[in-house]
Structure formats: C-alpha cells, structure tokens
Motif scaffolding. Sequence first.
Motif, PDB file in Angstrom:
ATOM      1  N   SER A 189       0.853  -1.189   0.000  1.00 27.20           N
ATOM      2  CA  SER A 189       0.000   0.000   0.000  1.00 27.20           C
ATOM      3  C   SER A 189       0.891   1.242   0.000  1.00 27.20           C
ATOM      4  CB  SER A 189      -0.853   0.016   1.267  1.00 27.20           C
ATOM      5  OG  SER A 189      -0.031   0.339   2.367  1.00 27.20           O
ATOM      6  N   PRO A 190       0.307   2.417  -0.210  1.00 31.33           N
ATOM      7  CA  PRO A 190       1.115   3.643  -0.111  1.00 31.33           C
ATOM      8  C   PRO A 190       1.839   3.742   1.229  1.00 31.33           C
ATOM      9  CG  PRO A 190      -0.998   4.152  -1.109  1.00 31.33           C
ATOM     10  CD  PRO A 190      -1.065   2.702  -0.702  1.00 31.33           C
ATOM     11  N   ALA A 191       1.143   3.436   2.319  1.00 33.55           N
ATOM     12  CA  ALA A 191       1.786   3.534   3.629  1.00 33.55           C
ATOM     13  C   ALA A 191       2.967   2.566   3.729  1.00 33.55           C
ATOM     14  CB  ALA A 191       0.772   3.242   4.735  1.00 33.55           C
ATOM     15  N   ARG A 193       4.746   1.293   1.226  1.00 35.70           N
ATOM     16  CA  ARG A 193       5.834   1.730   0.361  1.00 35.70           C
ATOM     17  C   ARG A 193       6.615   2.857   1.032  1.00 35.70           C
ATOM     18  NH1 ARG A 193       2.095   1.834  -3.499  1.00 35.70           N
ATOM     19  NH2 ARG A 193       1.955  -0.402  -3.859  1.00 35.70           N
ATOM     20  N   SER A 194       5.906   3.724   1.734  1.00 35.82           N
ATOM     21  CA  SER A 194       6.588   4.794   2.463  1.00 35.82           C
ATOM     22  C   SER A 194       7.525   4.215   3.518  1.00 35.82           C
ATOM     23  CB  SER A 194       5.572   5.703   3.154  1.00 35.82           C
ATOM     24  OG  SER A 194       4.639   6.182   2.234  1.00 35.82           O
ATOM     25  N   ARG A 196       8.997   1.286   3.467  1.00 34.00           N
ATOM     26  CA  ARG A 196      10.169   0.694   2.819  1.00 34.00           C
ATOM     27  C   ARG A 196      11.096   1.786   2.288  1.00 34.00           C
ATOM     28  NH1 ARG A 196       8.425  -3.200  -1.519  1.00 34.00           N
ATOM     29  NH2 ARG A 196       6.390  -2.190  -1.502  1.00 34.00           N
ATOM     30  N   ALA A 197      10.489   2.940   1.921  1.00 42.92           N
ATOM     31  CA  ALA A 197      11.308   4.044   1.418  1.00 42.92           C
ATOM     32  C   ALA A 197      12.159   4.642   2.539  1.00 42.92           C
ATOM     33  CB  ALA A 197      10.421   5.111   0.792  1.00 42.92           C
ATOM     34  N   HIS A 199      13.256   3.326   5.066  1.00 41.36           N
ATOM     35  CA  HIS A 199      14.274   2.356   5.474  1.00 41.36           C
ATOM     36  C   HIS A 199      15.654   2.793   4.981  1.00 41.36           C
ATOM     37  CE1 HIS A 199      15.456  -2.205   5.695  1.00 41.36           C
ATOM     38  NE2 HIS A 199      16.469  -1.434   5.984  1.00 41.36           N
ATOM     39  N   ALA A 205      12.632  10.162   1.734  1.00 45.34           N
ATOM     40  CA  ALA A 205      11.225   9.840   1.989  1.00 45.34           C
ATOM     41  C   ALA A 205      10.473  11.091   2.408  1.00 45.34           C
ATOM     42  CB  ALA A 205      11.126   8.757   3.060  1.00 45.34           C
ATOM     43  N   ALA A 208       9.800  13.277  -0.410  1.00 47.04           N
ATOM     44  CA  ALA A 208       8.691  12.805  -1.230  1.00 47.04           C
ATOM     45  C   ALA A 208       7.354  13.021  -0.532  1.00 47.04           C
ATOM     46  CB  ALA A 208       8.877  11.326  -1.557  1.00 47.04           C
ATOM     47  N   GLY A 209       7.387  13.553   0.684  1.00 48.15           N
ATOM     48  CA  GLY A 209       6.143  13.875   1.371  1.00 48.15           C
ATOM     49  C   GLY A 209       5.741  12.904   2.457  1.00 48.15           C
ATOM     50  N   VAL A 210       6.603  11.938   2.753  1.00 48.68           N
ATOM     51  CA  VAL A 210       6.268  10.971   3.797  1.00 48.68           C
ATOM     52  C   VAL A 210       6.452  11.619   5.166  1.00 48.68           C
ATOM     53  CG1 VAL A 210       6.875   8.760   4.844  1.00 48.68           C
ATOM     54  CG2 VAL A 210       7.004   9.041   2.364  1.00 48.68           C
ATOM     55  N   ASP A 211       5.423  11.548   5.996  1.00 51.75           N
ATOM     56  CA  ASP A 211       5.537  12.016   7.374  1.00 51.75           C
ATOM     57  C   ASP A 211       6.274  10.926   8.148  1.00 51.75           C
ATOM     58  OD1 ASP A 211       5.244  12.787  10.000  1.00 51.75           O
ATOM     59  OD2 ASP A 211       3.176  13.460   9.761  1.00 51.75           O
TER      60      ASP A 211
END
Lengths: 323, 293, 277
Positions: A189-191, A193-194, A196-197, A199, A205, A208-211
């Motif tokens: 899911s998007p969450a 993948r975030s 794993r990113a 990591h 990350a 790319a906008g990941v909180d």
Amino acid sequence: MATGTTLSAAISLGAPLGRLAILSAILIVLPLSFPNPFFFDVAVKVGLSAIVCVGLNLLSGYAGQISLGHAGFFALGAYGTALLSIKLGVHGLIAAPVIATVVGLLAHVIARPILKLKGHYLAMATLGLGIIISIVLNREIWLTGGPDGLSVPAMRLGEFKLRAIEFWYWIVAAFLIVAVWLAENLVNSPAGRSLRALHSSEIAAATAGVDVPRAKALVFAFSAVLASIAGAFFVFAERFITPADAGFLRSVEFLTMIVFGGLGSTYGALVGAAILTALPQLVAAFAEYKHVAIGIVLIATMIFMPRGIVPTLADLFGRRVGR
Amino acid sequence: MLADFAQFTASGLTRGAIYALVGMGFAIIYNASNIINFAQGEFVMLGGMLTAFLFTTTGLLPIWLAVPVAIAAATIAGVAFYRLAIEPAQRAGLATLIIITIGGSVLLRGIVEVTLGKREFVFPAFSGESNVQVLGASIASQSLWVLGTLAIVAALLWWFFEKTLFGKAMRATAQSPLAAQLVGIETRHVLLVSFALAAALGALGGVLTTPITLTRYDIGIMLGLKGFAATMLGGLGNPFGALAGGLVLGLVEAFTGGYVSSGYQDAIAFLLILTVLMVRPGGLFGRVAMDRV
Amino acid sequence: MTSSIVRLRLEPMIAPQPSHRLLEIRNLSRAFGGVKAVNDVSFVVTAGRIHALIGPNGAGKTTLFNLVAGVVRPSAGQVLLDERDVTDLPTAERAQAGLQRTFQNLQTFSELTALESVMVGAHLRSEPSFLKALFNTPAIRQANAEARDRAEMLLQRVGLDTFRDSRSDAMPYGALKRLDIARALAAEPKLLLMDEPAAGLNPAETATMRDLIADIALQGVTVLLVEHDMKLVMSIAETIVVLDQGQKLAEGTPDEIRRSPEVIRAYLGGGIRRRRS
Ligand SMILES: Nc1ncnc2c1ncn2[C@@H]1O[C@H](COP(=O)(O)OP(=O)(O)O)[C@@H](O)[C@H]1O
Ligand SMILES: [Mg+2]
C-alpha cells in the motif's frame, strides 16, 4: 528439503492471495501429522512467535527500525490480559482486545521519541525498554507472582472450559492468517511503500512527502499490538506465563527469527519463527548442548545466508526457473 | 550519613569499574569496525571462570599465574571469535551483525555451561578479606585493587591511543579505513587487535571482581548490556567516554540501591540511558553525525 | 563561455503571473561549527523559469537547498514558498506545499524497485491511511492503481521503462539520477530544486539531461538548478545567482553574470571545477 523447495516456489511465484491460500492449506493439513498434543503445543508456540514476527518484520525488516524489546509488548499483552481477567474478572475475549489497544496506544506514545534514534542507539533504547518491563514483572511479586510466574485459569465460554490445546491451535492458526493478510496488504500500500522508502533514506522519503515520524510510530504501534495479542493467546493456550517470556533473550529470539527467515519477507518471518521455535522443542535430547547449538546455528546462518533463508532460497529457485 | 554516602560511593565506583572496562571494550571495537559486540560481557565471565577453574577448582596454577593465563585464554577466544564469526561477515547489515555477536555470546556461554557447569565460582581476594576504613565506610581491599587497576589501564590506553601510531590509527579506522592504510596499517590488523584488546579488558574486569561478586556461566548477559549502556552514555565510540559512562552508571546504581530500592538497581541503568538518549541522542559526551545529502 | 552559445527561449505551457514570487529567501544563514556555510543570503525565484545557483565547491549551494527543503534548520532568516512562511515547516509539509528536490549525494530507496520508488513520490496526493492500508480498502486499491499509472508514465518520460522492476543496485549511476527526477516529478511540484543533475554524466547523457530539464520547465515546473557545467547552465537558465563562501556574490541574466568582475575573479581564483565525481 523437498517441501522447502516447493514452499519457496510458491513464495516466489504466487500472488499475495495465492500465498495466503497455500499458508492456509498448510495450517489445515499440518495437524494430520501430529501424533500427540505435544505437537499441537509446539505448533501453537510457533504460531504465536510467528504473529509477533510478522509485526516485528514490518518494523525491522520493511521499515528498517531494529527493536530488541518486542518481548516486552508480548509480555504486556500476556500479563495485562491475565491480570485483567484474574483480578477484575473481565472475560478474556474482552480483556485481550482492551489490553492490545492500551499497548498499541502506549507504543504509539513512546515511539515518537524512541524512533528518532537510529541504528545502535535505537537498539539500545528498545532493549532498555524491554528490560525495564521484564524487571518490573520480576519485582512486583504482589501483582505478577514474580519470577515464579502467573497461573491463569482456563477460559470459559458459557458451560465450556477451553483447555484443549487443539482448540487453541485453530484459533492461533486463524489469527496468524489474518496477521499475514494485514501485513501483506500494508506492504503493498502507499503507507507500506513509504515505510520501505524511509528504510534506506529518511531524507528522501520526507522529501517525497512521507511524514516519517508518523509512519514509524504507526508501524511500531501496530507491531506492538500484534505482539500483545500473541501474548494474550499465549496466556489462554498455555495458562502460565513467567517474566522470562519478556526478557532480553526472548526479544533477541524474535529479531533472530526474522533475520534468519529473511528481513523484509513476511513468509520469511514465518519460516524463521517455525524453525527457531520448533527445533529446540523437538530436539529436547540436545538440551544440555542447546546453547552451543543455537550459538553455532545463529553465526553460521548469518555468515552463509546473510539475507536469510527465504530470500536466498527464492533467489536460487527463481534463477533456476528463469533459465 | 556520611559513612553511608562513602560506602555507596565506594561500591558504586567498584561496580562502575567493571562497566567501564566492558564499555571501553565496546568502544574500542566500535571505533575499529562500527560493530557493537554483544559478546563483550562473556569475556568478563571467561576471565573470572577460568581463573577460578585454574586456581580454586583444580589447583593447577598459583593465583599469580592463573590470572594471566585466564586473561590470555579469554583474549585468544576474542581473537578466534573475530576470525571465525566477524571477519567472514564484515559487510553484513546491522541486524545481522547484532545477531552474530549475540550468537557468539550464546555460544561462549554454552561452552562454559557444558564444560565448567552451572554453579557459582569464586577465588579469594588478592590481599585477603581485609577492609580499609575511609570516612566511616569500610571498603574491601579488593575494591582498591579494582580501582587501582582501572586507573593504570586507563592511563595505558590513553598512552596507546594518543602516543602510538598504531593506537592513533585504531581510533579512526571505522571512519576512514584509508587513513589507516596510508600510514601502513592494515584494517584487518586493527580489527584483530581491537577484538583482542576488548576481550582482555573484559577478562581483566572478571578477574578483578570475581572475589567480590562471585561468577557464573550466565553473568555475561547483564554485564554486556550494562557495558553497552555505559558506552552509549559516554557517547558511542569514545573509550574514555565509556570509562566515565561506566563509573556514572555504577554510582547511580549504588545510590539507587542504597537510598531508593535495591530491587530496581538493574532497571535504573536502562532508565538512565533511555532518559539520556531522549534528551541527547548522542549520549552525554557524543554527537550523532548528520547525513550529508 | 563564449558568446556563441545559443540561448533557448522557453515558453512555459502554463503562463505564470508575471513576477509571481514562488520562492523567496530572506537573509538566510547557517553555520556548521565555525564554517558559515550560508551567510545572509537573499533572493527570489519567480514562477515559470529555469533559475541557476552556481558557485565553487563548498560555496553553500547544497546547504541552501537543504535549508529550503527543511532538511537543515537555519540559524537566521526565512524561507517563503508561494508567499507563505515555511521556515518552521517539516520537510514533508513543504512537499505538500509543492516543493521537490533531487540530491547531489544520491538518495535511493534501495528496498524498492524503480517503479515503486516513483510511486512513493506519487503517493504525496494519495490516501495515506495506515488503517485502510491494512484492510486494502477500495480507496487504497485506487491509490495504488493511480500511482502505478503515473509512475509508469514518468519512467517512460525519463527513459527508464526498461528498469521498471530493477532495484537501485542493478541500475547505473546515470539512470539513478533520472530516477531521482522521476520520483520528484511524481509529486507534481511547483518548484523543483535540482542539485548537480549533470555531475558524473558523460557528454551524451548531459545533453539528454539538459533536454529533460528544459522539458520539465516547459511543463510548467519552475526549476532551480545547481550545476557546475557552465555550458549547460548558460544555455538554459534565465537568471543566475552566484554564491561564494556562503554569500551571494552576484545575481542576473547569464550575460550579466558572464561580465561580472566579481564572478570572474571568483571563478579564476576559486576555480570552479567543471565536474565533481
Ligand atoms: N552537515 C554538515 N556538517 C558540517 N559541515 C557541513 C555540512 N553541510 C555542509 N557543510 C559545510 O558547509 C560548506 C558548504 O557546503 P555545501 O553546501 O555542500 O557546498 P556546495 O554544495 O556549494 O559544494 C562546506 O564547507 C561544507 O563542508
Ligand atoms: Mg553541493
């Protein structure tokens, strides 16, 4: 080893739902080969370790945040559920989810400061957390029974006393399938993948906008919830728990299982949990040499299969198919 | 009042000295390799157990010979552990290396468990069971041995790391292997020496404290974790930070045990390190490096 | 740096309001230890153009990007994005506000395939719910499908469709630089900061990169470019800010910069290297 190859074939080729079906089939057929209740007991222990490992693997394998304290959450779930039903008479079916929620909230709160730490600092902090929990369980004898452990009466459902280990096998197996399904959904899911990113690069990350703090806190809390539920099932099925089940070595075992099976592979976590839980139980003859054997197995596997069993086998098989 | 305070200080420093010795071992290995060696506590156990075995149990050697032989044996175990378990896995990830060193710890413990058994071992204090009176506290003479040796070891290490070329190279191998190679020192040798040195320090700690605390095949786990905490407290990768961290940890434990509750002595070390890491993520004397992008 | 270089006039597809202040940097400063990496720098980036930030190594260009992106906190000064003060916003929220950047020190998602890496960028505007993700709800499935479509389109656009399912360790350096750009574009930024996109590329790859940057700007993304390849900079940048030892040395059109005596002195004295490995 024949089953190993078939399994890895299924893992490397199957779609997520296909794998889940294979797992279900294995869990349904497996009891046919159990000669006595002892095997059910071992299988329940495997299943409970596997549930913890599926959650821990999301945290450490996918998101790359090492925890050396997850036995603490397992123990909180176990003792919390046991004490709620013994001392306050709350039915286990209510106590378990209530405690799991509390543990999840607790984990979420402590996750923010703790998961700011990285690498060895994070290992130290989670380790400290787990040890503090186990020391409290050891010391507060009036509540927990201390090092001698805590006995729990069998769960009652109306007239029935649910003591048969065979019954708990089916419950644990069902919940394991649910846990694997949830974990695999998350990963894709998007969450997920975030997670794993972050990591490999938290900065990229975040860019790319990941909180990042939120993502880490959520996966930490979710893994704690799974550990807590596994702890509750442990108390229902085994009706006995000691602080050793919360100790540092138990946390290390969980981490070892997922690394052994293959970090970042949900089915690897299952394989790791199965082998490392079942082996010591089944080869009780070795008891005296248990530590020597475990030490050698750990070192050798990490040297010869640093990526863990399942990814290594899946690669081997994948290459053979590719040719 | 004062006597209590002095008593707790003395026992805290003695206790802290062992954490310091273990912690310095952690720091030395970390500097050379970026590895946290969770087997570090087992060398303390080995030092004490082997001395007791050679001197008390079998009477094979006099104490002045049993001690160096035990330390040498533990050092060899440390080198063997490096060659057999660490070297082949140099490039592995953090979790893998953690598990290898924990595997080494379990293995060493298991070997001692099988060969020497699960009972407690001890040998007499070096200058007998005499006590020294300081400020109304009575301090075991062995405590003075512990602290005196720690001071000498710290001075020697300081000289080694500050004044010798090899020592200087060792401090920085993990950060820049190239720098070490430039002055003609092979990374491999640095790693080997750091594992040997760390094992020797741990074993020395075990030899010194066994007359006070007794020893058993499984004391290494907690000591290793406390030593790790001491290293973190002082800032990962600085042996003298670990020294300070160890002493602080010992003192805090002794005072908690004395004034608050002896039951939670072990927990306080971890509560302390958790608190410190929340406030200063790099430990008391260290800093966390920032990722450059 | 001869005058024979042809300047390309780029007309953005979406005509921005003239002189819309997309990024404004006000008296920004940041020191590391004793080094004043960025020292009281101010300038404005208007929407719809390619702007360049140049200067010798160690001038503070990357630090400035880190300050704008929120990776490093300033010791003084402000960053305004779209006329809104974002100085205290975390990196992720600046992404929400339309800011993206690429990295000089490549930051790859080594656990993800190329496709998945770009999908992470696309998730900026998709369903972030953890709980829904656990149950794979229709909203999640739709977010996945949309992100996948966008990522595939972008991989094609940067010429990486052959690496779709590769991990970063199986991709060459030049491809990883383009992957970084695709990841940034997937978030549909208003402003894209590019940190030395041509560094380490061969002449053919550099030419492709130049076209890609021009194309990105054509699509309406404002670009702020850090680059040592002067030929590239002079040929596509409309305005240039020159940084030296943390301070702004000059600002102007490529022609003005070429003639500026301070700049010439800094170039000859400091020696801008054309390339860094
Ligand atoms: N995270 C950091 N820690 C310490 N010093 C830094 C850091 N980032 C940059 N610097 C220093 O700041 C100065 C500017 O660096 P940088 O912004 O990378 O320059 P440029 O990108 O223009 O080459 C250099 O002296 C560099 O060493
Ligand atoms: Mg730079």
